[in-house]
Design an enzyme around this catalytic site. Structure first.
Site, short mmCIF file in Angstrom:
data_model
loop_
_atom_site.label_atom_id
_atom_site.label_comp_id
_atom_site.label_asym_id
_atom_site.label_seq_id
_atom_site.Cartn_x
_atom_site.Cartn_y
_atom_site.Cartn_z
N LYS A 66 0.82 -1.23 0.00
CA LYS A 66 0.00 0.00 0.00
C LYS A 66 0.85 1.28 0.00
O LYS A 66 0.46 2.28 -0.62
CB LYS A 66 -0.96 0.00 1.19
CG LYS A 66 -2.07 -1.05 1.06
CD LYS A 66 -3.05 -0.97 2.20
CE LYS A 66 -4.02 -2.16 2.12
NZ LYS A 66 -5.00 -2.16 3.21
N ASP A 102 -10.01 2.31 2.75
CA ASP A 102 -10.14 1.47 3.95
C ASP A 102 -10.92 2.19 5.07
O ASP A 102 -11.79 1.60 5.70
CB ASP A 102 -8.75 1.08 4.50
CG ASP A 102 -8.13 -0.06 3.71
OD1 ASP A 102 -8.88 -0.81 3.05
OD2 ASP A 102 -6.90 -0.20 3.75
#
Ligand code: NDP
Length: 267
Positions: A66, A102
Site C-alpha cells: 500500500k 479502507d
C-alpha cells in the site's frame, strides 16, 4: 472488451476481492473483469506498469504494497494523503490517481451496517500499522469525543498520534490504558497469530462495540470482548465496504453491499 481490474498483493490467493467485485459488476451491469495478481516482493512497480500497459483501468492493492502504491500514484485523494498509503489506483490518461478507501469502508460498516454512533464517543484504536493509519482521518471526520491509539511499540502510536495532533488524537502503550471506551477497534495483526493484546478487563463501556478488522474466523479479541459484555463484529463488512468505495471511484456507481456481505457470510 470488458474493462480490466485486479488486486495486487503478496500473498493474494486468499483474497475475496475478485468475488466481491464480480458480485458488484453483476448487480450493476458493469462490463469488467477483476482478478487477483501476485506481485513479487521486489517487483510491485514493474507488475503494475505491465498491467497498465496491457490496457487495465485500475487496481486494488493489499499487503505489503500500500505504501508503494501511494508512491506510484501521481495524484492522491485527500484521504490517501492523510493515510500515506493507497489501496486503490485508477489509471488515467495522464497519470495514476491513488485513493485509500479502507477508512471510509470501516466507518460505513460501523455506522450503516452496525448502527454505531461515532460522534461524541470514546474510540480506542489498537495498532499503529498501515490499517490503523488509514482509518484515523475518516474516524476523526465523525467527531468522536476521544481517539486514543494504543500499540505494542508505544513510540509508533505516539508518532502516529502526533501526525493527527490537530484532531486531538493521543497515543501510547497498553500499560497506559485507563478508563472505558465505547468502540474498540483491533487494527493489529495479533489476531492473525491468535494473539490477544494486553487489554485491561475494564476497557469496554456499557454497550461497547469491539471491532476486529480481521475476518473469516473468531479471534481471541472478539472472544475477550464477548466475555466482558461487549458486542463483537469482524472486518468482513469493512472489506466489502472498502471495495464498494473503490468500485464507485472506478465505475461511478455505488453497489448494494448488504446482499454481498450476507452471501459471503453464508459462504
Ligand atoms: P501492519 O503489519 O502494518 O501492522 C501491524 C500492527 O499490529 C502493528 O501496530 C503491530 O505492532 C501490531 N501487532 C502485531 N502483532 C501484535 C501482537 N501480537 N500484539 C499486539 N500488537 C501486535 O499490518 P496492517 O496494519 O496492514 O494490518 C493489520 C490487520 O488489519 C491485519 O489483520 C489485516 O488483515 C487487517 N486489515 C483488514 C482490512 C479489512 O478490510 N477488513 C483492511 C486492512 C487491514 P508493532 O508496531 O509493535 O509491531
Amino acid at each position: 472488451m470488458p474493462d480490466i481490474y485486479a488486486v495486487f498483493g503478496n500473498p493474494v490467493a486468499h483474497s475475496k476481492s475478485p468475488l466481491i467485485h464480480a458480485a458488484f459488476a453483476r448487480q450493476t451491469g458493469q462490463d469488467m473483469t477483476y482478478s487477483a495478481l501476485l506481485a513479487p516482493l521486489d517487483g510491485f512497480r514493474e507488475s503494475v506498469a505491465e498491467f497498465r500497459k496491457d490496457g487495465a483501468s485500475g487496481a486494488n492493492v493489499t499487503v505489503p504494497f500500500k505504501e508503494q502504491a501511494y508512491a506510484l500514484a501521481t495524484r492522491h485523494t485527500p484521504r490517501a494523503l492523510a493515510a500515506g498509503a493507497a489501496n486503490t489506483l485508477k489509471f488515467e490518461v495522464d497519470g495514476i490517481l491513488g485513493d485509500n478507501t479502507d477508512g471510509a469502508g470501516l466507518v460505513r460498516d460501523l455506522i450503516v451496517n452496525l448502527g454505531v454512533v461515532i460522534a461524541g464517543k470514546r474510540i480506542l484504536l489498537m495498532g499503529a500499522g498501515g490499517a490503523a493509519r488509514g482509518v484515523i482521518q475518516p474516524l476523526l471526520d465523525q467527531q468522536p469525543a476521544q481517539l486514543f491509539i494504543v500499540n505494542r511499540t508505544p513510540e509508533k502510536a505516539i508518532d502516529l498520534a502526533c501526525a493527527f495532533a490537530a484532531g486531538g488524537v493521543r497515543g501510547g502503550g497498553y500499560a497506559e490504558l485507563s478508563g472505558e471506551f465505547d468502540v474498540v477497534i483491533n487494527a493489529t495483526a495479533a489476531s492473525l497469530a491468535n494473539d490477544l493484546p494486553p487489554l485491561p478487563d475494564s476497557i469496554f463501556a456499557p454497550d461497547a462495540l469491539a471491532y476486529d478488522m480481521m475476518y473469516g474466523r473468531d479471534t481471541p479479541f472478539l472472544a475477550f470482548a464477548r466475555a466482558h459484555g461487549a458486542r463483537a463484529a469482524d472486518g468482513l463488512g469493512m472489506l466489502v465496504e472498502q471495495a464498494a468505495e473503490a468500485f464507485n471511484l472506478w465505475r461511478g456507481v455505488r453497489p448494494d453491499t448488504a446482499t454481498v456481505i450476507r452471501s459471503l457470510r453464508e459462504g
